[in-house]
Design a protein around this motif. Structure first.
Motif, PDB file in Angstrom:
ATOM      1  N   VAL A  73      31.781  37.124  40.693  1.00  0.00           N
ATOM      2  CA  VAL A  73      32.737  36.052  40.978  1.00  0.00           C
ATOM      3  C   VAL A  73      32.629  34.944  39.935  1.00  0.00           C
ATOM      4  CG1 VAL A  73      33.368  34.294  42.671  1.00  0.00           C
ATOM      5  CG2 VAL A  73      32.781  36.595  43.441  1.00  0.00           C
ATOM      6  N   ALA A  74      31.412  34.632  39.513  1.00  0.00           N
ATOM      7  CA  ALA A  74      31.220  33.580  38.510  1.00  0.00           C
ATOM      8  C   ALA A  74      31.904  33.941  37.195  1.00  0.00           C
ATOM      9  CB  ALA A  74      29.734  33.332  38.285  1.00  0.00           C
ATOM     10  N   TYR A  75      31.884  35.206  36.829  1.00  0.00           N
ATOM     11  CA  TYR A  75      32.545  35.643  35.595  1.00  0.00           C
ATOM     12  C   TYR A  75      34.038  35.334  35.650  1.00  0.00           C
ATOM     13  CZ  TYR A  75      33.829  38.731  31.706  1.00  0.00           C
ATOM     14  OH  TYR A  75      34.324  39.238  30.529  1.00  0.00           O
ATOM     15  N   HIS A  76      34.648  35.554  36.810  1.00  0.00           N
ATOM     16  CA  HIS A  76      36.076  35.273  36.965  1.00  0.00           C
ATOM     17  C   HIS A  76      36.359  33.772  37.013  1.00  0.00           C
ATOM     18  CE1 HIS A  76      36.411  39.459  39.057  1.00  0.00           C
ATOM     19  NE2 HIS A  76      36.341  39.549  37.749  1.00  0.00           N
ATOM     20  N   LEU A  77      35.458  33.009  37.647  1.00  0.00           N
ATOM     21  CA  LEU A  77      35.665  31.572  37.810  1.00  0.00           C
ATOM     22  C   LEU A  77      35.261  30.774  36.576  1.00  0.00           C
ATOM     23  CD1 LEU A  77      34.359  30.988  41.469  1.00  0.00           C
ATOM     24  CD2 LEU A  77      36.694  31.477  40.720  1.00  0.00           C
ATOM     25  N   SER A  78      34.621  31.419  35.612  1.00  0.00           N
ATOM     26  CA  SER A  78      34.086  30.695  34.453  1.00  0.00           C
ATOM     27  C   SER A  78      35.180  29.972  33.662  1.00  0.00           C
ATOM     28  CB  SER A  78      33.332  31.660  33.534  1.00  0.00           C
ATOM     29  OG  SER A  78      34.201  32.678  33.037  1.00  0.00           O
ATOM     30  N   VAL A  79      36.412  30.449  33.748  1.00  0.00           N
ATOM     31  CA  VAL A  79      37.513  29.818  33.002  1.00  0.00           C
ATOM     32  C   VAL A  79      37.797  28.406  33.490  1.00  0.00           C
ATOM     33  CG1 VAL A  79      38.575  32.028  32.457  1.00  0.00           C
ATOM     34  CG2 VAL A  79      39.228  30.838  34.565  1.00  0.00           C
ATOM     35  N   LEU A  80      37.299  28.045  34.687  1.00  0.00           N
ATOM     36  CA  LEU A  80      37.562  26.719  35.234  1.00  0.00           C
ATOM     37  C   LEU A  80      36.710  25.646  34.570  1.00  0.00           C
ATOM     38  CD1 LEU A  80      37.755  27.605  39.044  1.00  0.00           C
ATOM     39  CD2 LEU A  80      39.667  27.156  37.500  1.00  0.00           C
ATOM     40  N   LYS A  81      35.662  26.037  33.881  1.00  0.00           N
ATOM     41  CA  LYS A  81      34.745  25.032  33.321  1.00  0.00           C
ATOM     42  C   LYS A  81      35.431  24.164  32.284  1.00  0.00           C
ATOM     43  CE  LYS A  81      30.035  24.368  31.750  1.00  0.00           C
ATOM     44  NZ  LYS A  81      28.716  24.988  31.500  1.00  0.00           N
ATOM     45  N   ASP A  82      36.220  24.766  31.419  1.00  0.00           N
ATOM     46  CA  ASP A  82      36.943  23.981  30.416  1.00  0.00           C
ATOM     47  C   ASP A  82      38.157  23.284  31.012  1.00  0.00           C
ATOM     48  OD1 ASP A  82      35.166  24.655  28.418  1.00  0.00           O
ATOM     49  OD2 ASP A  82      36.333  26.378  27.726  1.00  0.00           O
ATOM     50  N   LEU A  83      38.732  23.873  32.069  1.00  0.00           N
ATOM     51  CA  LEU A  83      39.914  23.269  32.682  1.00  0.00           C
ATOM     52  C   LEU A  83      39.571  22.022  33.488  1.00  0.00           C
ATOM     53  CD1 LEU A  83      41.780  26.483  33.919  1.00  0.00           C
ATOM     54  CD2 LEU A  83      42.381  25.053  31.960  1.00  0.00           C
ATOM     55  N   PRO A  88      36.418  19.787  33.400  1.00  0.00           N
ATOM     56  CA  PRO A  88      35.092  19.329  32.971  1.00  0.00           C
ATOM     57  C   PRO A  88      34.499  18.275  33.898  1.00  0.00           C
ATOM     58  CG  PRO A  88      36.814  18.443  31.544  1.00  0.00           C
ATOM     59  CD  PRO A  88      37.468  19.470  32.419  1.00  0.00           C
ATOM     60  N   GLY A  89      35.352  17.552  34.617  1.00  0.00           N
ATOM     61  CA  GLY A  89      34.861  16.527  35.527  1.00  0.00           C
ATOM     62  C   GLY A  89      34.530  17.039  36.910  1.00  0.00           C
ATOM     63  N   GLY A  90      34.792  18.311  37.172  1.00  0.00           N
ATOM     64  CA  GLY A  90      34.504  18.882  38.481  1.00  0.00           C
ATOM     65  C   GLY A  90      35.761  19.342  39.196  1.00  0.00           C
ATOM     66  N   VAL A  91      35.572  20.059  40.297  1.00  0.00           N
ATOM     67  CA  VAL A  91      36.681  20.676  41.023  1.00  0.00           C
ATOM     68  C   VAL A  91      36.667  20.267  42.488  1.00  0.00           C
ATOM     69  CG1 VAL A  91      36.946  22.693  39.537  1.00  0.00           C
ATOM     70  CG2 VAL A  91      35.285  22.754  41.396  1.00  0.00           C
ATOM     71  N   ASN A  92      37.855  20.280  43.068  1.00  0.00           N
ATOM     72  CA  ASN A  92      38.038  20.168  44.510  1.00  0.00           C
ATOM     73  C   ASN A  92      38.327  21.574  45.036  1.00  0.00           C
ATOM     74  OD1 ASN A  92      37.850  17.301  44.550  1.00  0.00           O
ATOM     75  ND2 ASN A  92      39.971  17.168  43.845  1.00  0.00           N
ATOM     76  N   VAL A  93      37.522  22.032  45.974  1.00  0.00           N
ATOM     77  CA  VAL A  93      37.573  23.432  46.409  1.00  0.00           C
ATOM     78  C   VAL A  93      37.877  23.511  47.897  1.00  0.00           C
ATOM     79  CG1 VAL A  93      36.299  25.607  46.566  1.00  0.00           C
ATOM     80  CG2 VAL A  93      35.887  24.064  44.635  1.00  0.00           C
ATOM     81  N   LEU A 134      27.540  27.944  37.204  1.00  0.00           N
ATOM     82  CA  LEU A 134      28.354  27.820  35.990  1.00  0.00           C
ATOM     83  C   LEU A 134      28.289  26.408  35.408  1.00  0.00           C
ATOM     84  CD1 LEU A 134      31.532  29.794  37.113  1.00  0.00           C
ATOM     85  CD2 LEU A 134      30.055  30.417  35.189  1.00  0.00           C
ATOM     86  N   GLY A 135      27.724  25.475  36.153  1.00  0.00           N
ATOM     87  CA  GLY A 135      27.674  24.104  35.680  1.00  0.00           C
ATOM     88  C   GLY A 135      28.946  23.334  35.938  1.00  0.00           C
ATOM     89  N   ILE A 136      29.755  23.770  36.897  1.00  0.00           N
ATOM     90  CA  ILE A 136      30.993  23.072  37.255  1.00  0.00           C
ATOM     91  C   ILE A 136      30.701  22.155  38.435  1.00  0.00           C
ATOM     92  CG2 ILE A 136      33.379  23.348  38.010  1.00  0.00           C
ATOM     93  CD1 ILE A 136      33.362  26.136  36.766  1.00  0.00           C
ATOM     94  N   PRO A 137      30.812  20.845  38.276  1.00  0.00           N
ATOM     95  CA  PRO A 137      30.512  19.927  39.385  1.00  0.00           C
ATOM     96  C   PRO A 137      31.436  20.153  40.574  1.00  0.00           C
ATOM     97  CG  PRO A 137      30.618  18.744  37.287  1.00  0.00           C
ATOM     98  CD  PRO A 137      31.160  20.127  37.034  1.00  0.00           C
ATOM     99  N   LEU A 138      30.852  20.056  41.748  1.00  0.00           N
ATOM    100  CA  LEU A 138      31.619  20.213  42.985  1.00  0.00           C
ATOM    101  C   LEU A 138      31.929  18.819  43.519  1.00  0.00           C
ATOM    102  CD1 LEU A 138      29.483  23.088  44.557  1.00  0.00           C
ATOM    103  CD2 LEU A 138      31.708  23.315  43.443  1.00  0.00           C
ATOM    104  N   LYS A 139      33.144  18.352  43.251  1.00  0.00           N
ATOM    105  CA  LYS A 139      33.516  16.999  43.675  1.00  0.00           C
ATOM    106  C   LYS A 139      33.709  16.940  45.191  1.00  0.00           C
ATOM    107  CE  LYS A 139      37.087  16.272  41.040  1.00  0.00           C
ATOM    108  NZ  LYS A 139      38.199  15.563  40.354  1.00  0.00           N
TER     109      LYS A 139
END
Length: 565
Positions: free
Chosen positions: A428-438, A440-445, A462-467
């Protein structure tokens, strides 16, 4: 999980599993296969006939063809001789009997002609003005002995059915204007989604979604590498086309087992904006198979894996087992990790069977022991000794941190069940990895059917902050696991929890969407209890009680998109 703590084998199969048994070359009863062959041929032929003429309204052709197949079925057929090999020893025969795991059937099947009655009923209903699709669905749901009155009542109920819950949850400004919204059951909700709701979606500009079921059934590719995997098997694709209605944000990601009853993935695809599923086997990411289908609108360019890459083979994961691994056990990968494990009595029987002979076991004994090892993911821990995986070993194979499910009053049984129903994090992380550049400040999930937080763990690794994470999970044990992980990893964002996905509506999501500015990712995998091949009791597809929750995934996804618009 139903069953005892160790997870009974054989008859006590855990039907709460979110997976299918993925066992290569596992023995199947030849008698049961032969017994079902004729009926399967009839059903298969009937399905082809319905598909061929459904769009034409040619009921006479349907009946004529059905009667032709019926006549062929009644004609005598030559029975091929069955060759039984009695060359093995008496000890081996006893051994096979002791370890038999196949179903047994008794009684003689009544020699009826279902296609003849099916054809006549179909013709009668279509002459009354109902479509072939409506007639065939009613006959399938009401059974072969249903009367014409029962069938017509079912069709009328299906035509009137509406998803009152999903509609009354919407704000007035985006609620479809229907004069009559009757209350109804879960079945009515599903029928509504397949009828009136699709029509309203078409009127709102979603013409790209295919409404008919005449398209070719989705086939699972081999190898199952999707748009590419990081270890170099197959090609890696960087582009694909999406229907306009599916283009994110918000991005969504839906997962379920790959091997489902016929037509399930076609239905899921139609509801999720006609996006082709990406089928991936997690054996290309770790040492255990996990065959899954994923429908998502994420970019597929510039994916990257979690590092370091996890061990690729059983011996790499468990190097101490190599000393005891027999040459005739040729496994390099484990099968799909289930919600239950083999009992101590089974492993003891295997030990006694191996110690009871001189030298290497016979080929037949090797085969049956190997089948059991594949089925239950047994590993060699000593001379003639096999053992099931420990929960912490399952955690490692699935990509979760050590002790992710341990402690806090969680039993071993609950640990196996929760892990067996989870994502494989590396995949799953491999598929979600594209979100890191999109982002950078974190995601709302919005995490639906969160389980033990596979999506959250993947994003964190992946190092994507969870806002902000809105987690919807029915099982209290799983909610406690996610909450504990959230605290232990010192997450800086907000974790908001709901228990019942069926009760999540615009009253809850509307204020959250406005507070967060919308959701960046809507992710989840609905239960596959009624889809999994290991469920021989209620494998009812998306009509099943648990797996029908897929429609709530779609309902909430569509609701969020409309609120955000």
């Amino acid at each position: 999980m139903d069953g005892n703590a160790s997870g009974e084998h054989s008859d006590n199969v855990d039907w709460d599993t979110d997976d299918e048994q993925e066992i290569q070359n596992f023995p199947v009863s030849s008698c049961s296969s032969s017994r079902q062959l004729g009926a399967e041929a009839i059903v298969g032929s009937a399905e082809l006939i319905f598909q061929q003429y459904a769009g034409e309204g040619n009921t006479e052709s349907i009946l004529e063809t059905l009667l032709t197949y019926s006549a062929l079925e009644n004609s005598p057929q030559q029975q091929e001789p069955v060759n039984f090999d009695h060359s093995s020893s008496e000890y081996d025969e006893t051994f096979v009997d002791d370890f038999s795991d196949s179903d047994s059937f008794s009684g003689n099947a009544e020699n009826t002609d279902p296609l003849l009655d099916t054809g006549k009923t179909m013709l009668f209903l279509t002459n009354m003005g109902y479509t072939v699709e409506e007639a065939s669905m009613a006959m399938a749901k009401c059974g072969p002995n249903a009367s014409i009155d029962e069938l017509t009542d079912f069709i009328c109920a299906a035509q009137m059915a509406t998803s009152y819950a999903s509609l009354q949850d919407l704000p007035e400004e985006i609620k479809p204007k229907l004069e009559h919204i009757p209350s109804g059951s879960g079945t009515q909700k599903r029928k509504y989604f397949e009828s009136e709701f699709w029509e309203s979606k078409k009127q709102k500009g979603y013409e790209t979604m295919k409404m008919n079921g005449d398209d070719e059934t989705i086939r699972i590719p081999k190898p199952m590498v999707g748009y590419g995997v990081p270890r170099g098997q197959g090609l890696i694709f960087n582009t694909r086309s999406l229907p306009e209605a599916a283009i994110g944000p918000p991005y969504f990601y839906y997962e379920n087992v790959a091997q489902t009853p016929k037509g399930v993935w076609d239905t899921i695809k139609r509801f999720l904006y006609d996006i082709e599923p990406e089928f991936v086997d997690s054996k290309y990411f770790c040492a255990a198979a996990r065959k899954r289908g994923y429908i998502h609108n994420l970019p597929i360019c510039n994916r990257f894996p979690l590092l370091p890459l996890p061990p690729d083979t059983i011996n790499e994961v468990f190097p101490l087992t190599k000393r005891w691994w027999p040459k005739w056990d040729t496994r390099t990968k484990l099968n799909c990790l289930q919600t239950s494990v083999a009992t101590a009595s089974l492993t003891e029987k295997i030990r006694k069977a191996l110690e009871g002979g001189d030298g290497e076991p016979s080929l037949e004994k090797q085969k049956h022991i190997l089948d059991l090892c594949r089925k239950w993911n047994l590993v060699w821990v000593g001379k003639n000794k096999v053992a099931p995986l420990e929960p912490d070993e399952v955690e490692m194979l699935l990509g979760f941190p050590k002790n992710h499910t341990r402690g806090g009053g969680i039993s071993r049984t609950d640990r196996y069940k929760s892990l067996g129903n989870s994502f494989q994090v590396d995949t799953v992380a491999y598929h979600l990895s594209v979100l890191k550049d999109l982002y950078p400040g974190g995601v709302n999930v919005l995490s639906l059917f969160s389980g033990i937080g596979g999506a959250e763990v993947a994003l964190h690794r992946l190092g994507i902050p969870l806002k902000n994470v809105v987690s919807v999970e029915k099982c209290e044990v799983n909610r406690n696991i996610v909450k504990s992980w959230w605290d232990q990893t010192n997450q800086k964002g907000n974790l908001i929890e709901f228990a019942d996905v069926q009760r999540v509506n615009a009253n809850e999501l509307g204020p959250l969407v406005h507070a967060f500015g919308g959701f960046d990712l809507i992710i989840g995998g609905s239960p596959c209890n009624n889809l999994a091949g290991s469920n021989r009791v209620s494998r009812d597809g998306l009509e099943g009680k648990e797996s029908a929750l897929f429609y709530d995934y779609f309902r909430i996804l569509d609701l969020v998109k409309r609120i955000m618009e």
